[in-house]
Motif scaffolding. Structure first.
Motif, PDB file in Angstrom:
ATOM      1  N   UNK A   1       0.835  -1.183   0.000  1.00 59.93           N
ATOM      2  CA  UNK A   1       0.000   0.000   0.000  1.00 59.93           C
ATOM      3  C   UNK A   1       0.879   1.245   0.000  1.00 59.93           C
TER       4      UNK A   1
ATOM      5  N   UNK B   1      -0.039   4.167  -0.499  1.00 58.65           N
ATOM      6  CA  UNK B   1      -0.793   5.225   0.179  1.00 58.65           C
ATOM      7  C   UNK B   1      -0.552   5.202   1.679  1.00 58.65           C
ATOM      8  N   UNK B   2      -0.060   4.065   2.195  1.00 61.91           N
ATOM      9  CA  UNK B   2       0.145   3.965   3.632  1.00 61.91           C
ATOM     10  C   UNK B   2       1.504   4.461   4.084  1.00 61.91           C
TER      11      UNK B   2
ATOM     12  N   UNK C   1       1.944   7.233   6.682  1.00 59.22           N
ATOM     13  CA  UNK C   1       1.502   6.858   8.029  1.00 59.22           C
ATOM     14  C   UNK C   1       2.515   5.960   8.708  1.00 59.22           C
TER      15      UNK C   1
ATOM     16  N   UNK D   1       2.307   5.981  12.711  1.00 60.79           N
ATOM     17  CA  UNK D   1       0.932   5.514  12.955  1.00 60.79           C
ATOM     18  C   UNK D   1       0.779   4.044  12.580  1.00 60.79           C
ATOM     19  N   UNK D   2       1.604   3.601  11.645  1.00 61.23           N
ATOM     20  CA  UNK D   2       1.630   2.189  11.258  1.00 61.23           C
ATOM     21  C   UNK D   2       2.962   1.646  11.737  1.00 61.23           C
TER      22      UNK D   2
ATOM     23  N   UNK E   1       3.305  -4.347   7.608  1.00 59.86           N
ATOM     24  CA  UNK E   1       1.861  -4.125   7.686  1.00 59.86           C
ATOM     25  C   UNK E   1       1.296  -3.616   6.363  1.00 59.86           C
ATOM     26  N   UNK E   2       2.157  -2.961   5.593  1.00 57.18           N
ATOM     27  CA  UNK E   2       1.696  -2.366   4.333  1.00 57.18           C
ATOM     28  C   UNK E   2       1.694  -3.361   3.179  1.00 57.18           C
TER      29      UNK E   2
ATOM     30  N   UNK F   1      -8.268  12.958   2.014  1.00 58.71           N
ATOM     31  CA  UNK F   1      -6.996  12.987   2.715  1.00 58.71           C
ATOM     32  C   UNK F   1      -7.224  13.522   4.116  1.00 58.71           C
ATOM     33  N   UNK F   2      -6.174  13.447   4.922  1.00 61.06           N
ATOM     34  CA  UNK F   2      -6.306  13.791   6.324  1.00 61.06           C
ATOM     35  C   UNK F   2      -4.976  14.340   6.781  1.00 61.06           C
TER      36      UNK F   2
ATOM     37  N   UNK G   1      -4.372  -1.826   8.479  1.00 64.26           N
ATOM     38  CA  UNK G   1      -3.124  -1.538   9.194  1.00 64.26           C
ATOM     39  C   UNK G   1      -3.143  -0.195   9.901  1.00 64.26           C
TER      40      UNK G   1
ATOM     41  N   UNK H   1      -4.344   2.782  12.568  1.00 63.17           N
ATOM     42  CA  UNK H   1      -4.790   2.711  13.965  1.00 63.17           C
ATOM     43  C   UNK H   1      -6.319   2.728  14.080  1.00 63.17           C
TER      44      UNK H   1
ATOM     45  N   UNK I   1     -11.002   7.043  -1.177  1.00 64.22           N
ATOM     46  CA  UNK I   1     -10.063   6.094  -0.571  1.00 64.22           C
ATOM     47  C   UNK I   1      -8.807   6.792  -0.097  1.00 64.22           C
ATOM     48  N   UNK I   2      -8.460   6.551   1.143  1.00 63.05           N
ATOM     49  CA  UNK I   2      -7.144   6.838   1.718  1.00 63.05           C
ATOM     50  C   UNK I   2      -7.112   6.005   2.999  1.00 63.05           C
ATOM     51  N   UNK I   3      -5.930   5.561   3.426  1.00 61.63           N
ATOM     52  CA  UNK I   3      -5.874   4.622   4.552  1.00 61.63           C
ATOM     53  C   UNK I   3      -6.637   5.060   5.814  1.00 61.63           C
ATOM     54  N   UNK I   4      -6.683   6.372   6.172  1.00 61.31           N
ATOM     55  CA  UNK I   4      -7.427   6.714   7.390  1.00 61.31           C
ATOM     56  C   UNK I   4      -8.943   6.642   7.216  1.00 61.31           C
ATOM     57  N   UNK I   5      -9.414   6.384   5.999  1.00 62.61           N
ATOM     58  CA  UNK I   5     -10.847   6.455   5.727  1.00 62.61           C
ATOM     59  C   UNK I   5     -11.451   5.140   5.256  1.00 62.61           C
TER      60      UNK I   5
END
Lengths: 449, 449
Positions: free
Chosen positions: A44, A46-47, A50, A55-56, A61-62, A330-331, B367, B369, B425-429
């Motif tokens: 991933x 995109x991960x 993080x 955070x990961x 894990x990815x 996004x965040x 993966x 949190x 799509x994004x990992x936090x969502x």
């Protein structure tokens, strides 16, 4: 009498295709051979921010599936191997170990290519893209190696703002350099300004309208970023300038490349005029359902969907990819950001006459704990009243509301009809009028004005 | 030459209508007179469980606009006054102070009537419905007065489970009595079982298949609930048995009542054949867009929308209420619950042949949190492949995904087409395949099986 499928690029698109094809055809009927230039498969990307941000926990894990796991399913993945050419006529590929391999079916999933300007110092240690797991590891190593205190992120797109958060989590002083008026240029400037303000509140030094000139180095390591607006000290420099379709290999082979620079496919992910040639993921261009024009939108979820479609078709089934409407979320820390459809400049470029409205509301009932502010902006076409695009910036629970807008755009709903939508309501989830409905009402009014 | 609008019931529907009418016609053109039998106007009934549970600080937080605030806008609200009859021919209403008032336009917004079986002891102190702010205050007073240790909630619907949470927050031992196989009967039993399990994990003693026989009392106060499955001690008893349309006043006046017991209106919220008569909110029945049949669904968001539609029309504008698809969301502690469209028994009753699929996924990338489990169940029509209904039970961020399903049902999308939807799509969502898309794939496969 089996066939051979060769897959170029063993990440989301390539391996989704391989898996789906394998599900439908066993290894005696279809041999699958995949080449991956990096050290990892099916991860991933995109991960990565993080993981860098902590955070990961682990790189592993990815990784959805390792090369070994693919091999257990009779998908032969050769990692660390780059395909150097495609011979379309003879249906072979050549690999960087000088081996040549015949194929019946070819799946091109070469992904995206991060933009990397030709600045002085760009190749210094401590200057990083964020595309592969190796990149992620390198950023972390640079932070440790330089005992970094200051980081500069160049580019305020998704990767840029996500990396700004990751670097803040390492207690670095972070400067974000953006060439345009506001970060998040996939939002309109008025919505991007909300992101800029939030970044500043989180302690990021946001500089807009800045043109980078180069990277100053010392002993082979980056020390500062020089711009037309001064010099910014940096122990670590992260490039978040976006990507373009990595379609050179296909172009060199004479395969069809579209106006966006992406490989051209039909809806079933076939290369027109080239039987048995397929492509999917960040290297292709797809139909944008609002403009009716091709678009190149690098995103893991598209890559997975397109790869699945290609794989079903290679496997003898029937599937088609219907195109995109430009949804992205996004965040950064607590701030959620989302968009779908067309932003103002895209609507103008596509020739639409449109009205806009922007409203402020809350993510949940105003009296419920942790009610957060959310701003929603909508664009609607003047003549038809249909929704053209939407943007959301706000607190927790705000961004995924973009899906309502995405499905509405998909179905060409008018904003007037949207005002009646039966969306979920209860105080912990929404004000009695969901912010999306408030925005639909506002832009309906704007259309009549 | 002004007109007079009389509004019966000054809560969500009635006051939305009054506000919209006032916005379009000033008080010289349209006098507005509203009668409200309770002590409060324009409050969020849906917020009452959260106020009782202490998540919302003050009763006032639930009141969107007081009678005084309405009066400031020339909407004359008489609180504590019940309309006792409507004279359709003479266009007058009679009030419980024996006054009679003429009208040109009549807005009926009499709301819902909580089901209150004729059990022995039902009128004892300590037995409470949860519909009005006064009810909410009474529950809190009972808890204090009896120094309550044990509570019994009768009925496992939305109010029942929300009240179970509220009472747990007061450290009461809570028993939930449900007549059916599972609580949350608006979900299928397999999904309701997930809710039952969660309630038990939160410490609620969930008893299903139980028929209540009466309330045991002592000194005028409830002491226990007697059932066909034993007696359950209770210092406080909460009734969560649902509501029916409160349409008796309209029925007595000879106004049209439909098969659901709700007042019949057209799409503009007019009573057919009765010019200048309007109705909205929990007292009416509306079009269910999936069955094409009338449905009575008490919900604040519908009441607000319908009231707004009526008010725009009374004000000389044009608006129509398009019907509902049966969306609802709820939350008990950390568990989110949602449904839209038809559940299995509704689909059967409506004569649909359908396939179902249920999948488990995560609310965000696995993966990332706080990734929480989420279960999604979909129903699709066999012949057309279109989505008929969806149910979601899971952790934070799960329930509002119901909106994607609601908009898909609204637009009569097939589940096959839904598999291609461009959701955020994004990992936090979200996982790279949103749970909604995974479910759409699964039910597409089920249709083909």
């Amino acid at each position: 009498m089996g066939e051979r499928l060769i897959v170029i690029g063993a990440d989301a698109a390539g391996m989704s295709a391989a898996s789906q094809a394998r599900k439908r055809r066993d290894h005696r009927d279809l041999e699958i051979l995949a080449f991956e230039k990096s050290a990892h498969t099916s991860y991933s990307a995109c991960g990565i921010p993080y993981w860098i941000g902590g955070l990961v926990d682990q790189q592993d894990d990815l990784i959805a599936r390792t090369a070994e796991q693919h091999r257990d399913r009779h998908i032969d993945v050769r990692i660390g191997r780059t395909v150097t050419s495609i011979d379309v006529r003879n249906r072979t590929v050549t690999v960087d170990d000088d081996s040549t391999h015949e194929f019946d079916q070819l799946m091109i999933a070469t992904g995206g290519k991060p933009k990397r300007p030709d600045w002085p110092g760009i190749d210094a240690n401590g200057v990083h893209g964020v595309q592969t797991l190796d990149d992620g590891e390198a950023v972390s190593a640079s932070i440790r190696h330089t005992k970094a205190k200051r980081a500069v992120v160049i580019g305020g797109g998704y990767i840029g703002v996500e990396m700004a958060e990751a670097l803040i989590r390492h207690d670095l002083q972070v400067t974000l350099l953006e060439r345009g008026d506001q970060p998040m240029h996939t939002l309109d400037p008025d919505m991007g300004a909300l992101v800029a303000q939030a970044l500043r509140d989180y302690g990021v030094d946001v500089r807009t309208g800045v043109t980078v000139k180069g990277i100053e180095t010392r002993d082979g390591w980056a020390r500062a970023v020089t711009t037309d607006d001064g010099t910014f000290d940096a122990d670590v420099v992260v490039l978040g300038l976006g990507t373009t379709p990595n379609s050179q290999l296909a172009a060199d082979a004479g395969l069809p490349i579209g106006p966006t620079g992406g490989i051209v496919t039909d809806r079933r992910m076939r290369l027109p005029g080239h039987e048995g040639f397929w492509a999917a993921g960040d290297c292709v261009e797809v139909l944008h359902r609002v403009t009716g024009r091709p678009a190149a939108i690098p995103l893991g979820t598209h890559a997975n969907k397109q790869g699945r479609v290609a794989g079903i078709n290679i496997g003898g089934g029937y599937a088609s990819f219907p195109g995109v409407v430009g949804t992205a979320v996004s965040k950064i820390c607590d701030l959620e950001i989302a968009r779908t459809g067309l932003q103002e400049k895209e609507a103008e470029a596509a020739g639409f006459a449109y009205a806009t409205a922007t409203i402020e509301s809350h993510t949940v009932a105003g009296y419920y704990p942790d009610a957060a502010k959310v701003t929603v902006k909508l664009l609607a076409e003047k003549s038809t009243g249909r929704l053209l695009g939407g943007q959301i910036v706000g607190g927790a629970g705000g961004a995924k509301r973009i899906d309502v807008l995405a499905v509405a755009i998909w179905n060409q709903m008018t904003v007037e009809e949207m005002t009646g939508l039966d969306l979920g309501y209860a105080p912990p989830f929404s004000p009695v009028w969901d912010p999306v409905l408030v925005a639909a009402r506002a832009v309906s009014d704007a259309l009549r004005a």
